[in-house]
Design a protein around this motif. Structure first.
Motif: not given
Length: 322
Positions: A152-154, A160-161, A201-202, A287-290
């Motif tokens: 995903x980083x690539x 960063x998403x 985030x993933x 983001x997925x904490x939200x």
């Protein structure tokens, strides 16, 4: 979906639809519309928790609280499941099951200690699972997550998403191929809880609450479902609660990669709404904490309906996700 249809063509057909992009887009239209309707109530709910603050300050404080709580969880799960620790556990898989999982991994420890009758079968299956197969499953999960993060980083943008447009883009359907589940013991509930703690985030968490939320966000519709039931729920028509009601749970067989795409899109709606109205963005690295918080809000708004669905007899079973 209906559990007694498990060995039928209807069951196979329904799962076929769930994994189709065209079907996803149909359902997403309803989910999107209903999510937008919840936005104002969600932000007002946040404000109500901080009565002395204006709404902007309330949102900022709430976001900080969510992140601080998650950081505490992250530290604990990272200490337990970082790859260096996983390599060490290979020398003592009995200790991995008996101590790391049973006593220190919160999601499993709480499930083992739950008084819910609905979890009795799961506890038995966990008990008879060998330490080696539990270790192997968790090692596979951690290896998959580490490799997935690098991929995903690539592909990531400047935030960063990675934003996925299609179900086939997520790559998360490979979790099963890579041995990241242990039938009847380590399911998507536990897997997503651990991965969300480590990589918020993933990987979305709150799988059980999220599926209940999607049931309401989809307006309880049964699009393309031959059984006339919701794809987000599992009607356990072979089991009645103590009150004589047929129990309905979240669909614990629901494909995680489909759940991820819905959750990504819901996150974007929430973040856009809050930025548009209050000029605040939730940090992308969490983001997925939200969405975890939003799913809990939606289920709170519908708690009476969920109590009825689950049989009106055992609130404990709603609080655990395996």
């Amino acid at each position: 979906m209906i559990r007694s249809f498990m060995d039928s063509n209807v069951w196979d057909s329904e799962f076929g639809f769930i994994n189709q992009q065209e079907h996803f887009e149909k359902v997403w239209k309803d989910v999107e519309n209903t999510t937008r309707l919840y936005m104002k109530d969600y932000t007002e709910h946040i404000r109500s928790n901080y009565e002395s603050e204006d709404i902007n300050q309330a949102i900022l404080k709430h976001f900080k609280t969510l992140i601080d709580k998650h950081e505490t969880v992250h530290e604990k799960y990272y200490e337990l499941f970082n790859m260096e620790a996983m390599e060490e556990y290979e020398e003592d898989v009995d200790g991995f099951k008996g101590s790391i999982l049973s006593r220190q991994c919160t999601v499993i420890q709480k499930t083992l200690n739950s008084k819910s009758e609905a979890l009795r079968d799961w506890k038995f299956k966990f008990k008879i699972s060998t330490p080696q197969e539990l270790y192997d499953t968790f090692y596979n999960i951690m290896t998959f997550a580490e490799e997935y993060e690098e991929k995903c980083k690539d592909l990531a943008d400047e935030t960063g998403l990675v934003e996925f447009d299609r179900l086939s883009d997520t790559g998360l359907d490979k979790l099963e191929e890579d041995g990241c589940y242990l039938q009847g013991v380590i399911g998507t509930g536990i897997l997503s809880t651990v991965l969300n703690a480590l990589y918020p985030h993933r990987f979305p968490g709150q799988f059980k609450q999220g599926l209940y939320a999607l049931y309401f966000l989809s307006e309880r519709k049964t699009i393309d479902m031959g059984s006339g039931s919701s794809e987000f729920l599992m009607v356990k028509d072979d089991m009645k609660s103590k009150t004589g009601i047929i129990e309905t749970e979240h669909n614990y067989y629901y494909p995680y990669h489909v759940f991820v795409l819905y959750t990504q899109k819901i996150h974007n709606l929430i973040n856009e709404y809050i930025y548009e109205h209050y000029g605040i963005r939730f940090p992308t690295e969490y983001r997925y904490v939200l969405t975890n918080d939003f799913y809990l809000f939606v289920t709170m708004c519908n708690k009476e309906s969920i109590a009825t669905l689950s049989g009106n007899d055992d609130i404990n079973k709603f609080n655990q996700s395996v």
